[in-house]
Enzyme design. Structure first.
Site, short mmCIF file in Angstrom:
data_model
loop_
_atom_site.label_atom_id
_atom_site.label_comp_id
_atom_site.label_asym_id
_atom_site.label_seq_id
_atom_site.Cartn_x
_atom_site.Cartn_y
_atom_site.Cartn_z
CG ASP A 27 -0.29 -0.26 2.53
OD1 ASP A 27 0.95 -0.30 2.57
OD2 ASP A 27 -1.00 -0.39 3.54
CG ASN A 84 -9.53 0.94 10.65
OD1 ASN A 84 -8.56 0.19 10.54
ND2 ASN A 84 -9.89 1.78 9.70
CG HIS A 97 -6.35 -0.53 8.19
ND1 HIS A 97 -6.31 0.83 8.07
CD2 HIS A 97 -5.15 -0.88 8.73
CE1 HIS A 97 -5.14 1.28 8.50
NE2 HIS A 97 -4.42 0.26 8.91
CD GLU A 106 -9.24 2.40 6.25
OE1 GLU A 106 -8.77 1.52 6.99
OE2 GLU A 106 -9.14 3.62 6.50
#
Ligand code: F6R
Length: 246
Positions: A68, A137, A139, A144
């Site tokens: 990423d 969160n 991810h 996400e």
């Protein structure tokens, strides 16, 4: 089935993770590797570089593919994934520029950039070894919560948590609103998926990863379904698990 491995502390976890990476490359010198950046795997990579040097493990035939990148962030910004991988892996291991392809955070053609990475993985075959972290969160990469399980490389609008937590990587205030990432399908198709989590702040995240329903609403939980998934955590990250899991 996924294996859960617990370690006394961050150093022990990083040592075990580094040993797995070294073993993978020893067994398959031409391995296709995909490594997360961030605070969690930093020591693992430093140890990989140390061991490779000491024991003459040859990374000269490996290929690294980016997981990423922050969109809009130049590669020389010290907070970029690009910079991190160079600093902790490519420079210490002497990786040649022909041995990696990373997402271009400055691309003006987002779809084209995703296609380029999709095609590259298709051409090279499956990712042999992926190192993933887990976000606050849940991810993985920049997948996400709610990301389609069949997603390929895509641009992700980063949620509030990711934007807030992401500030820790940057020296200056920069706008981080979007990321570009391999998709959950590519993550879950990796031959081996090694996920790392350490520290007290990850304790609630690990609890959700292992004790909530397996679903893309908390992407990290999907590792439980990975046939070759390994989740390495330290005592602190394990501290909120039900006693049976501890
Ligand atoms: C970064 C990445 C992210 C991080 C995650 C955890 O390349 O893939 O998903 O792994 O945000 O980050 P740290 O390790 O800093 O807690």
């Amino acid at each position: 089935m996924m294996q859960l491995k617990k370690f006394q502390d961050y150093t022990a976890l990083s040592t075990a993770a580094a040993a797995m990476i070294i073993e993978c490359v020893r067994k398959k010198p031409g391995a296709l590797l995909c490594f997360a950046t961030g605070d969690t795997p930093r020591l693992t990579y430093q140890l990989v570089a140390e061991i490779a040097k000491k024991e003459e493990v040859d990374f000269g035939n490996c290929f690294f593919i980016g997981l990423d990148e922050w969109l809009g962030i130049p590669p020389d910004n010290t907070g970029s994934c690009h910079h991190f991988l160079h600093q902790y892996l490519f420079i210490p291991l002497g990786i040649h520029p022909s041995q990696f392809q990373l997402f271009d955070g400055l691309t003006t053609n987002e779809d084209g950039e995703c296609e380029r990475m999709n095609r590259l993985i298709e051409k090279k075959g499956n990712i042999d070894f992926m190192v993933a972290g887990v976000g606050m969160n849940g991810h993985i990469g920049f997948n996400e919560p709610g990301t389609d399980m069949n997603s390929m490389a895509h641009v992700a609008v980063l949620d509030e948590t990711t934007r807030h937590v992401g500030k820790k990587y940057f020296q200056d205030e920069v706008p981080i609103s979007k990321g570009i990432t391999l998709g959950l399908k590519q993550v879950l198709q990796a031959e081996t998926l090694l996920m790392l989590a350490n520290g007290l702040k990850k304790a609630p995240v690990i609890k959700r990863t292992l004790e909530e329903e397996i679903s893309n609403s908390f992407p990290a939980s999907l590792i439980q379904q990975h046939k070759n998934g390994i989740l390495m955590i330290d005592t602190e990250a394990a501290s909120e698990l039900e006693t049976a899991q501890k």
